[in-house]
Write a protein that holds these residues in place. Structure first.
Motif, PDB file in Angstrom:
ATOM      1  N   PHE A 100       0.859  -1.180   0.000  1.00 30.69           N
ATOM      2  CA  PHE A 100       0.000   0.000   0.000  1.00 30.69           C
ATOM      3  C   PHE A 100       0.901   1.238   0.000  1.00 30.69           C
ATOM      4  O   PHE A 100       1.881   1.294   0.757  1.00 30.69           O
ATOM      5  CB  PHE A 100      -0.900  -0.016   1.236  1.00 30.69           C
ATOM      6  CG  PHE A 100      -1.900   1.087   1.266  1.00 30.69           C
ATOM      7  CD1 PHE A 100      -3.064   1.012   0.516  1.00 30.69           C
ATOM      8  CD2 PHE A 100      -1.673   2.222   2.038  1.00 30.69           C
ATOM      9  CE1 PHE A 100      -3.992   2.046   0.539  1.00 30.69           C
ATOM     10  CE2 PHE A 100      -2.595   3.255   2.068  1.00 30.69           C
ATOM     11  CZ  PHE A 100      -3.753   3.164   1.306  1.00 30.69           C
ATOM     12  N   PRO A 101       0.590   2.232  -0.845  1.00 33.92           N
ATOM     13  CA  PRO A 101       1.446   3.426  -0.920  1.00 33.92           C
ATOM     14  C   PRO A 101       1.635   4.091   0.445  1.00 33.92           C
ATOM     15  O   PRO A 101       0.673   4.403   1.135  1.00 33.92           O
ATOM     16  CB  PRO A 101       0.674   4.346  -1.876  1.00 33.92           C
ATOM     17  CG  PRO A 101      -0.153   3.428  -2.712  1.00 33.92           C
ATOM     18  CD  PRO A 101      -0.535   2.286  -1.791  1.00 33.92           C
ATOM     19  N   GLY A 102       2.875   4.261   0.816  1.00 34.79           N
ATOM     20  CA  GLY A 102       3.213   4.919   2.079  1.00 34.79           C
ATOM     21  C   GLY A 102       3.349   3.979   3.261  1.00 34.79           C
ATOM     22  O   GLY A 102       3.867   4.377   4.310  1.00 34.79           O
ATOM     23  N   ALA A 103       2.915   2.726   3.122  1.00 35.62           N
ATOM     24  CA  ALA A 103       2.934   1.802   4.263  1.00 35.62           C
ATOM     25  C   ALA A 103       4.358   1.488   4.710  1.00 35.62           C
ATOM     26  O   ALA A 103       4.641   1.442   5.911  1.00 35.62           O
ATOM     27  CB  ALA A 103       2.186   0.519   3.929  1.00 35.62           C
ATOM     28  N   LEU A 104       5.259   1.268   3.770  1.00 36.38           N
ATOM     29  CA  LEU A 104       6.630   0.924   4.144  1.00 36.38           C
ATOM     30  C   LEU A 104       7.291   2.081   4.887  1.00 36.38           C
ATOM     31  O   LEU A 104       8.020   1.870   5.859  1.00 36.38           O
ATOM     32  CB  LEU A 104       7.436   0.530   2.910  1.00 36.38           C
ATOM     33  CG  LEU A 104       8.784  -0.125   3.169  1.00 36.38           C
ATOM     34  CD1 LEU A 104       8.647  -1.378   4.031  1.00 36.38           C
ATOM     35  CD2 LEU A 104       9.461  -0.481   1.853  1.00 36.38           C
TER      36      LEU A 104
END
Length: 193
Positions: A100-104
């Protein structure tokens, strides 16, 4: 009842598909701590509200050997369950995992649920993590997911058709993320590479 998918039927050589990106545990934790920007919150709510129904329907006539959803035990917990039930090891290609974008970035900044620590304590001894896997990604795969996707084990010969069907059905993620192989003497359920 005669058409349900068991979580324990994977076979050596099967590939593993994942139908939603990972990271809802980190995003949910960030939301609770008021660290998630409004656009991330809206996108996460939309993803969590997306049912797994379309993935199931897209593969209705493909020979699915094993499947489960990814929820509170995270990717590692549920994938380990599949590997254990099949008597195999699952090699996970971490570079192929949809995130998911930004999760990392949230994980890099410490936004992990309590499920991550519990998952590592319980499943960690049976998981091999390659030296090249980023520590934040290694944490994220142990983290609990909220309304995650399906893990689906199918024969490699069916993979291209399954991926195409999932993509055409609008399923959020639809790539091959791993392969089941015979278990080696180290007794690892998962090998993250």
């Amino acid at each position: 009842p005669e058409r349900f998918w068991r979580n324990s039927g994977a076979r050596a050589g099967d590939v593993l598909l994942l139908t939603k990106p990972l990271g809802m545990g980190a995003v949910s934790t960030a939301i609770k701590k008021d660290l998630a920007p409004p656009d991330m919150l809206a996108a996460a709510m939309q993803l969590m509200a997306t049912l797994n129904r379309d993935a199931k329907r897209a593969l209705h006539d493909i020979d699915v050997h094993g499947a489960t959803d990814v929820t509170g035990f995270g990717l590692v917990g549920h994938a380990s369950e599949m590997a254990m039930g099949a008597g195999l090891t699952l090699e996970v290609d971490t570079a192929a995992l949809p995130l998911f974008p930004g999760a990392l970035e949230l994980v890099r900044n410490g936004a992990l649920s309590g499920g991550c620590k519990r998952g590592k304590a319980h499943f960690g001894p049976r998981v091999r993590v390659a030296a090249n896997v980023e520590p934040a990604l290694a944490d994220l795969v142990f983290d609990a997911e909220t309304s995650g996707g399906l893990l689906i084990a199918i024969a490699e010969r069916d993979a291209d058709g399954a991926v195409k069907r999932l993509r055409n059905a609008g399923v959020p993620s639809h790539g091959v993320v791993g392969r089941f192989v015979p278990r080696q003497t180290d007794d690892a359920l998962l090998a993250l590479r």
